[in-house]
Structures are given as structure tokens and as C-alpha cells.
Design an enzyme around this catalytic site. Structure first.
Site, mmCIF file in Angstrom:
data_model
loop_
_atom_site.group_PDB
_atom_site.id
_atom_site.type_symbol
_atom_site.label_atom_id
_atom_site.label_comp_id
_atom_site.label_asym_id
_atom_site.label_seq_id
_atom_site.Cartn_x
_atom_site.Cartn_y
_atom_site.Cartn_z
ATOM 1 N N LYS A 88 0.856 -1.204 0.000
ATOM 2 C CA LYS A 88 0.000 0.000 0.000
ATOM 3 C C LYS A 88 0.885 1.244 0.000
ATOM 4 C CE LYS A 88 -3.995 1.893 2.554
ATOM 5 N NZ LYS A 88 -4.859 1.715 3.746
ATOM 6 N N SER A 163 -9.805 1.929 2.774
ATOM 7 C CA SER A 163 -8.956 2.710 1.890
ATOM 8 C C SER A 163 -7.961 1.866 1.093
ATOM 9 C CB SER A 163 -8.164 3.740 2.712
ATOM 10 O OG SER A 163 -7.297 3.079 3.631
ATOM 11 N N SER A 187 -9.787 -0.493 6.975
ATOM 12 C CA SER A 187 -9.259 -0.448 5.604
ATOM 13 C C SER A 187 -8.511 -1.680 5.128
ATOM 14 C CB SER A 187 -8.367 0.775 5.429
ATOM 15 O OG SER A 187 -9.180 1.912 5.430
HETATM 16 N N1 GLN Z 1 -13.167 4.048 6.175
HETATM 17 C C1 GLN Z 1 -12.550 4.517 7.385
HETATM 18 C C2 GLN Z 1 -12.242 5.978 7.254
HETATM 19 O O1 GLN Z 1 -12.580 6.542 6.276
HETATM 20 C C3 GLN Z 1 -11.358 3.710 7.717
HETATM 21 C C4 GLN Z 1 -10.141 4.089 6.970
HETATM 22 C C5 GLN Z 1 -8.948 3.246 7.316
HETATM 23 O O2 GLN Z 1 -9.050 2.199 7.971
HETATM 24 N N2 GLN Z 1 -7.799 3.735 6.898
HETATM 25 O O3 GLN Z 1 -11.668 6.566 8.098
#
Ligand code: GLN
Length: 499
Positions: A88, A163, A187
Site C-alpha cells: 500500500k 482505503s 481499511s
Molecule cells: N473508512 C474509514 C475511514 O474513512 C477507515 C479508513 C482506514 O481504515 N484507513 O476513516
């Protein structure tokens, strides 16, 4: 373009990471061959999917050659030596840009490798490239990337989750046998659920955050992604462990997750107590997701586990607490992007003050979701509102941790669906942040408590004529990550592959 072509596997790209590692170790396959097969697959399919922001073919092949040499010399550093991986784009790498999906870091190359990157290199895993993500890991669909849209290999009109949608899409389309994600609020698990892959959010503090560009430091955790539970365990073993460079790193032994995954494959969960979280089901959940969850409960029972319902009343406030704590930390962490130290600089033409350059750069460099969260966080932390918002959210966080502690007095693991629905259509929620936030409902409590969780494929459900993956979330206490692997592997073996 057909659905099958985006998920089709070749002879080499169809193998599990465990098998690839074994075949490379026995020199039935070379790492160069395996790495090249994945690079070819990326060249063939990634135009359609957009999983990668950067592909480092030369660097990956150099690492593959070094892995082959180490094996020939009888000095393989790990069981995954020579097995390529997708990373990532939020972990720093000295040989490739790290953008975090943001324009503000376009082209930025870190002077040092993240600890996780270093561990991958030292274990002999060639890094294929850096995967797409929501900007600074804020989002649930990868649509907040400043660079490109990533498509779900199961249905290219749908989101791959976020994400870490790039990592999940790369796995599901056989562009990589392993991938790395980060999980701040889901994410890793949520993209795994919507692409029928496996993802684990390890116990907070067990995977180093050194060189992981911060979103919300008290929640962020790097973790392993794979297509099978065993592959994910093998990767977990490589990346976890104490790091003196991360002040929140836990100096405690990592449980033997690989042994747990192998034990789970025997499909015997006799004596394992499983709790179904009452608050993570019901209204707002897609019928097919709930059906798949009921079937998963029946499967676990058939393996010998006992299932009870568990009450975690404070989980109902997780979303509210998370979306105050996360923006608060974001507003502070992202202050470092000040046009002076990293990446983009706008307006540096002699006519603007330093403050103006900073403001112009941040206005041009950050996307709308990042700006929204910086503003919410700044507001929540301002004097007069701090106690009412941030302070209250921290209290809720404690209550959630207590709900977990109480539940784990009676059960070994907790389960729920990973997401309330299957993958939604691209564009469907991008202009409706609240609807997007609701997709994180099931994953947030674990991050707030700092405990561990996995998403494992639990079949499919249909939505609008499309057949889409569903994920089962398994949760475990801090430093009991091995339980995820035992239960996950047993369930996976009993269920069989999700086709
Ligand atoms: N969807 C969550 C957010 O927008 C989690 C994001 C993540 O785990 N990086 O914060």
C-alpha cells in the site's frame, strides 16, 4: 471485458503464497519466473483495474534474483523468500515514490524505508509496486485517491473497498499473491470482504508504524492481506514484532499465527466459544449479508464451536466516537504538510508570504475528504469544544474497550459480518460522506479498542443482479491474534473457496 478476465488466474499467478514459497525454496520455480509472471499479469490487466499507482519491475526483478541466489546458497531468510508482494502506498520506500494517494506528495521519495518495508526486504519478498488508496487512508471505497479509480475485480463498476482497495484488487485479480494494507477503521478488513480475500488487522502495537505515513496514530495499524488464511499468517509472521523506532510498539512475543492457521485447517473447533455481537446485525444490513452470516454461524457450530449472543451496548456509539477521534488526530498529523518540508509547493514566486504559500499548497494539494476531516478535527479540538466532542469521544472509546473486555471473559472470539452490505457502485456514495461512513459500522470498534480482527470470505450475496462477495469478521483480544487464524482457517476449510 468480462468478469472472469479480471479474476482469471494463470498457472503461476493462481498458486497460493505458501505454495509459491515452497516451490521457490525447492527450486521447482525461480523467484524471477514467479515475479515476472505477476509483472506480466499487471501489464495485462491493471489498465482495467487501476490497483497500482507505481510498478517497480526492475527493482522487483533485482530482489527476485537476490532471493534465488540466497536459496541457491542455502540461505533463504524466510518461508516466503522470493514470493512477490504489493505494498500500500502509505509505507515509505527508498526506491519508489510514496504518495499516500495524495497530490501533495506527488513524486516524493522517502530517504528511508519503513520498518515494515525493511522486514519485507529482509525476508526476501520482492516488492512489485505501490497500490492505490484513499488519500491518506481516509475513505471506504478508494475513490478518494487523487490519482485514479480502482475497480473491483468481481464487478468493475463497483468499489474494491477502501482505503486499501488497490491491495485487495491486486490480490483478487491475481496481480499479486500477497499484499500489505493498513487498518485505521477497517481499511484492511473491508476491502478483503468485498473482494473475497483475507485481511487481518493485528493487535495495535504489534506491527511497526515507523515509516507508515500517519492518518490517526492511535488507530493506524499495518497488516497482512492474502487469498488464504495460511498465506495471511505467513505474511503476518514476517511483518509483526517489536520495533524500538515506534514508541507505541509492544515489546511482547507475537503469538504463533502460522501454527494456529495450520491447526485450524484440521477443522476442529471443539471447545471454542464464539460470541455473536448483538449490535452488529439487524436493521440496515443487506439480507444476503445476514443470510451468509447465519450460514457461517451454522458452519462454526458444525465444527464444534459453541455460539452465544453477546451484548456490546457501547458499539452503537463507535461511529460517532471514531469520526471525532480520527479527524482530531488527522488535523494534527497532517499539519506536517506545510509546503516547506515535503512534496508540493504552490505560490513560491516571491510575491507570497510563507503563510500564504502554506495555505495555497494545502488548498491545491489536499482533496475534499481530507480537508473535511482537517476542519472537523480542528473544530473538535478547539478550546470550548474539546470537552464536548473530543473528550466525550475518548470516554466512549473506553466504554467500547470495556465491552470487549467483558465479552472476552465469556468467549474466545467475537464474530459479525465485516460490512453491512456488499460492494456498492462506483460514484454511489462519493458525494455523501455520511453514507460512506456507515459502511465502516462493523469494523470501527476493534480499532478503537486496539484489539485484533480478521475478515475471511463467507460466500456471496446478490445485489442488482451482480453476485458479490461477503466477509465474515472474526475478532480476538489484544495479543491473541492466533485465535483469528485458528477459527478463520477452520471456517475457510469447511466452507471451501468462494467462486
Ligand atoms: N473508512 C474509514 C475511514 O474513512 C477507515 C479508513 C482506514 O481504515 N484507513 O476513516
Amino acid at each position: 471485458m468480462t468478469e472472469t478476465s479480471t479474476r482469471a488466474a494463470g498457472e503461476i499467478t493462481g498458486l497460493s503464497a505458501a505454495d509459491l514459497g515452497a516451490k521457490i525454496a525447492s527450486r521447482e520455480l525461480s523467484s524471477v519466473e514467479v515475479t515476472q509472471a505477476h509483472l506480466d499479469r499487471i501489464a495485462e490487466i491493471d489498465d482495467q483495474l487501476g490497483a497500482f499507482l507505481h510498478v517497480g519491475a526492475t527493482e522487483a526483478l533485482d530482489a527476485a534474483r537476490a532471493a534465488d541466489e540466497a536459496i541457491a546458497a542455502g540461505q533463504a531468510p524466510s518461508g516466503l523468500t522470493g514470493v512477490p508482494i504489493a505494498l500500500k502506498d502509505v509505507f515509505t520506500t527508498t526506491d519508489a515514490p510514496t504518495t499516500c494517494g495524495s497530490k501533495i506528495l506527488e513524486g516524493w521519495v522517502s530517504p528511508y524505508d519503513a520498518t515494515l518495508t525493511r522486514r519485507l526486504r529482509e525476508a526476501g519478498l520482492p516488492i512489485l509496486g505501490k497500490t492505490n488508496m484513499d488519500e491518506f487512508a481516509m475513505g471506504s471505497s478508494t475513490e478518494n485517491s487523487a490519482y485514479q479509480v480502482t475497480r473491483n475485480p468481481w464487478d468493475v463498476d463497483r468499489i474494491p473497498g477502501g482505503s486499501g482497495g488497490g491491495s485487495a484488487a491486486a490480490l483478487a485479480s491475481h496481480q499479486a499473491p500477497l499484499a500489505i494494507g493498513t487498518d485505521t477503521g477497517g481499511s484492511i478488513r473491508q476491502p478483503a470482504a468485498v473482494t473475497a480475500t483475507v485481511g487481518v488487522k493485528p493487535t495495535y502495537g504489534t506491527v511497526s508504524r515507523y515509516g507508515l505515513v500517519a492518518c490517526a496514530s492511535s488507530l493506524d495499524q499495518g497488516g497482512p492481506c492474502g487469498r488464504t488464511v495460511l498465506d495471511t499468517a505467513l505474511l503476518h509472521e514476517v511483518i509483526a514484532g517489536h520495533d524500538p523506532r515506534d514508541s507505541t510498539s509492544i515489546d511482547a512475543p507475537i503469538p504463533d499465527v502460522v501454527a494456529a492457521a495450520r491447526e485450524g485447517a484440521n477443522r476442529d473447533l471443539t471447545g471454542v466459544r464464539v460470541g455473536v455481537v448483538k449490535q452488529l446485525q439487524g436493521d440496515g444490513y443487506q439480507a444476503g449479508v445476514l443470510e451468509s452470516f447465519q450460514q457461517a454461524c451454522a458452519t462454526l457450530t458444525s465444527l464444534g464451536a459453541t455460539i452465544v449472543e453477546v451484548d456490546c451496548p457501547s458499539f452503537s456509539y463507535a461511529l460517532g466516537a471514531y469520526y471525532l477521534i480520527l479527524p482530531s488526530e488527522v488535523s494534527s498529523n497532517l499539519a506536517r504538510f506545510d509546503a516547506m518540508r515535503y512534496g508540493m509547493r504552490v505560490g513560491d514566486d516571491g510575491t507570497h508570504s510563507a503563510d500564504e504559500v502554506m495555505a495555497l499548497t494545502r488548498a491545491a494539494g489536499f482533496g475534499p475528504e481530507v480537508k473535511r476531516r482537517i476542519m472537523i478535527g480542528t473544530y473538535a479540538l478547539s478550546s470550548g469544544y474539546y470537552d464536548a466532542y473530543y473528550g466525550q469521544a475518548q470516554k466512549v472509546r473506553t466504554l467500547i474497550a470495556r465491552d470487549f473486555q467483558k465479552a472476552y471473559q465469556d468467549v474466545d472470539v467475537l464474530i459479525s459480518p465485516t460490512t453491512p452490505t456488499t460492494a456498492f457502485k462506483l460514484g454511489e456514495k462519493v458525494d455523501d460522506p455520511l453514507a460512506m461512513y456507515l459502511f465502516d459500522l462493523c469494523t470501527l470498534p476493534v480499532n478503537l479498542a486496539g484489539t485484533a480482527a480478521m475478515s475471511v470470505p463467507s460466500g456471496t450475496a446478490s445485489d442488482g443482479g451482480a453476485v458479490l462477495p461477503v466477509g465474515l469478521q472474526i475478532m480476538a483480544p489484544a495479543l491473541a491474534d492466533d485465535r483469528l487464524y485458528r477459527v478463520g482457517a477452520a471456517y475457510e476449510a469447511a466452507r471451501g473457496p468462494v467462486a
